[in-house]
Scaffold this active site. Sequence first.
Site, PDB file in Angstrom:
ATOM      1  N   CYS A  87       7.133   0.358 -13.936  1.00  0.00           N
ATOM      2  CA  CYS A  87       7.480   0.914 -15.145  1.00  0.00           C
ATOM      3  C   CYS A  87       6.187   1.427 -15.845  1.00  0.00           C
ATOM      4  CB  CYS A  87       8.230   0.335 -16.135  1.00  0.00           C
ATOM      5  SG  CYS A  87       9.811  -0.531 -15.582  1.00  0.00           S
ATOM      6  N   ARG A 131       4.090   4.382 -11.490  1.00  0.00           N
ATOM      7  CA  ARG A 131       4.600   3.035 -11.759  1.00  0.00           C
ATOM      8  C   ARG A 131       6.002   2.961 -11.882  1.00  0.00           C
ATOM      9  NH1 ARG A 131       0.414   0.269 -13.968  1.00  0.00           N
ATOM     10  NH2 ARG A 131       1.889  -1.188 -14.687  1.00  0.00           N
ATOM     11  N   TRP A 143      11.225   1.730 -13.153  1.00  0.00           N
ATOM     12  CA  TRP A 143      11.589   1.163 -12.059  1.00  0.00           C
ATOM     13  C   TRP A 143      12.699  -0.130 -12.161  1.00  0.00           C
ATOM     14  CZ3 TRP A 143      11.235  -3.291  -8.959  1.00  0.00           C
ATOM     15  CH2 TRP A 143      11.289  -3.060  -7.495  1.00  0.00           C
ATOM     16  N   ASN A 149       8.536  -3.280 -19.909  1.00  0.00           N
ATOM     17  CA  ASN A 149       7.821  -3.419 -18.636  1.00  0.00           C
ATOM     18  C   ASN A 149       8.018  -5.154 -18.176  1.00  0.00           C
ATOM     19  OD1 ASN A 149       6.843  -3.437 -16.028  1.00  0.00           O
ATOM     20  ND2 ASN A 149       4.496  -2.568 -16.823  1.00  0.00           N
ATOM     21  N   GLY A 150       8.927  -5.273 -17.148  1.00  0.00           N
ATOM     22  CA  GLY A 150       8.945  -6.809 -16.779  1.00  0.00           C
ATOM     23  C   GLY A 150      10.366  -7.107 -16.790  1.00  0.00           C
ATOM     24  N   GLU A 185      -1.707  -1.665   9.040  1.00  0.00           N
ATOM     25  CA  GLU A 185      -2.169  -0.782   7.969  1.00  0.00           C
ATOM     26  C   GLU A 185      -1.654   0.746   8.256  1.00  0.00           C
ATOM     27  OE1 GLU A 185      -2.446  -0.923   4.922  1.00  0.00           O
ATOM     28  OE2 GLU A 185      -3.246   1.001   4.291  1.00  0.00           O
ATOM     29  N   LYS A 224       1.226   2.841   6.328  1.00  0.00           N
ATOM     30  CA  LYS A 224       1.119   4.248   5.966  1.00  0.00           C
ATOM     31  C   LYS A 224       2.245   5.085   6.309  1.00  0.00           C
ATOM     32  CE  LYS A 224      -0.806   2.614   3.853  1.00  0.00           C
ATOM     33  NZ  LYS A 224      -1.251   2.120   2.524  1.00  0.00           N
ATOM     34  N   GLU A 246       5.663   4.292   4.857  1.00  0.00           N
ATOM     35  CA  GLU A 246       5.862   4.553   3.239  1.00  0.00           C
ATOM     36  C   GLU A 246       5.768   5.712   3.105  1.00  0.00           C
ATOM     37  OE1 GLU A 246       3.255   1.290   0.577  1.00  0.00           O
ATOM     38  OE2 GLU A 246       2.009   2.497   2.113  1.00  0.00           O
ATOM     39  N   HIS A 300       5.691 -10.246  25.747  1.00  0.00           N
ATOM     40  CA  HIS A 300       6.519 -11.344  25.617  1.00  0.00           C
ATOM     41  C   HIS A 300       7.848 -11.058  24.808  1.00  0.00           C
ATOM     42  CE1 HIS A 300       3.132 -13.971  26.699  1.00  0.00           C
ATOM     43  NE2 HIS A 300       2.290 -12.899  26.022  1.00  0.00           N
ATOM     44  N   LYS A 359       4.055   1.358  -7.929  1.00  0.00           N
ATOM     45  CA  LYS A 359       2.540   1.252  -7.694  1.00  0.00           C
ATOM     46  C   LYS A 359       2.122  -0.038  -7.809  1.00  0.00           C
ATOM     47  CE  LYS A 359      -1.748   2.725  -6.801  1.00  0.00           C
ATOM     48  NZ  LYS A 359      -2.003   2.730  -5.194  1.00  0.00           N
TER      49      LYS A 359
END
Length: 587
Positions: free
Chosen positions: A2, A29, A72, A98-99, A465, A469, A472, A488, A582
């Site tokens: 947010c 955000r 968000w 926010n929270g 990583e 990428k 996402e 395996h 983010k």
Amino acid sequence: MCGIFGIINDNNNQAATSVLEGLKKLEYRGYDSWGISIISETEIKIDKHIGKIGEAKTNLPVGLIALGHTRWATHGGVTDNNAHPHLDCTKKIAVIHNGIVENYQGIKEDLLKKGHQFISETDTEVIAHLIEEKSKLKKINEAIFETFKLLRGSNAIAVLDFKTQTIIACRNGSPLVVGLGNNQYFLASDVPAFLKETNKVYFLNDGEAVVLSNSGVKLFDIETEKEKKLIPQVLDWKLEDAEKGGYPHFLIKEIYEQIKTISKTTSINEKEISELARKINSGYKIVLTGCGTASYCALAARYFFAQQGVDAQAIPSYEFMPFSKFIDKKTLVFAISQSGETADTLIAVKEAKKRGAEIVAVINARGSTLERLADIVLSVGAGPEIAVVSTKAFTTQLSTLYLLTTAVANKYEEGKNKINRLGKVLTKWLDVQSINRLISLAKRLMDEEHMYLIGKHLNYPATLEFALKIKETSYIHAEPFAAGELKHGVITLIQKGTPCFVLASNDEIKEEVLSSAAEIKARGGLIIGVAPFESSDFDVLIKTPDLGDLTIFPNIIVGQLLGYYLGVGRGADPDKPRNLAKSVTVK
Ligand code: M6R
């Protein structure tokens, strides 16, 4: 999670439009919905919409004071009604948040009994009504401070009050920063929102509140409700840092910025690195922690430490607790984070602190909660990272930790030379030809739904990583494995034509990795080598520069670029991938 942005004394009497423009800079955000409130002549007016801000305009009237939010969603679906700001019953108090208010249900039940009417399903709306209730008997500041003290969880709230024509904000756990402009005052969850106007800032600490009015900004301690002295700082951030600067997206701009940001790590943190090297050599244990990309940085750093004969643990922050009992006063806990606000990382750090560990924050954003909790700060200096997908923060964190590992082995100067050379080599390597090769590969892979990646030793965290990428940015399922894991079980997934990336360096284990590649090839997999050498096992080669143990940097950058071009080609928004925020400030 947010974004919050408010203005007092907008220079052009267009506060709503200015807030909208600032929110566009904070959209990373949260981008489920957005909303703005403005003080008009008679009341607070609100404009709320679901979806991204994009090129939105607002029809709100002119005015000097406005407060807005990008959401968000946590409590309540993505609807206009659930978008912030939320009003009290009198429509004279607007609240954004926010929270998560963990105890909102009990508060709501009490307020319903008192006759308050709710129009949203959010936890935030209870804050507006509780302030309304308390302000019947108290001044607005006191009503807000008292309300805030009753909220459980990590929260930042900002309140627009019609009566006093002020914005009042409180912080506990979620970031808030004040900008002090030329007769204009700003409140935001991050600096880029107002960087165009001022770089004179104050980052609120937990337990602090601010009151922004047309005469300035006052700082308060929420517990005692007493005023405190506000000492601002001047940031060396430039406006270009928060602009796209001619690039179509922040993500591609930030990928290219690595050419400079990686080398910059050799000229900062020298004192801190030497102090840490001394501690490590005197017998401190090392634990590296972080979430998402930062946890892959932790794992890669673990391999770099091992190269220098130093044992380090790498534990994702959300899996930290079972191992926290091994932490003591002689442990250095390296908390790696772009934002310094990731809830899981902060929980791990607080636990480690309780056990007496020394905390080293490896961070990019300044003024964060993590920075305040840390005993030693390694600030990686990548500048604002606006794209939700992390790129330059990761490579600067990893190069900073790499430098530390060389310092531990008394090879700091050698380490610096290698990182500086990496920067130079990247500049040459990222030329039009390399980019065109990657674009052609992206076109070839555009319709794939599954990809696999293998790598060994240092190239194993690199595959993690790289795959993140791709996932996402393009929403393609990309699954990374340690090369040794293949036989395996994983090999069952390979079918004719399945794209398999093989990340490798020119080192003593490359033959082993190539054997794994050959096993995939024998089952029909399409082998895409990402390596500084040719091999008959590769069907396609993305040749990366040979940089010894630092080859994993360009190998990972291939993943960043490929993710970007695949995302753009598949119609995704590379700066704001779906469902992500983010900084993940909730557990
Ligand atoms: O701000 P932090 O570095 O603590 O964030 C940690 C993760 O949430 C972050 O790296 C996330 O995985 C990104 N989406 C990676 O691109």
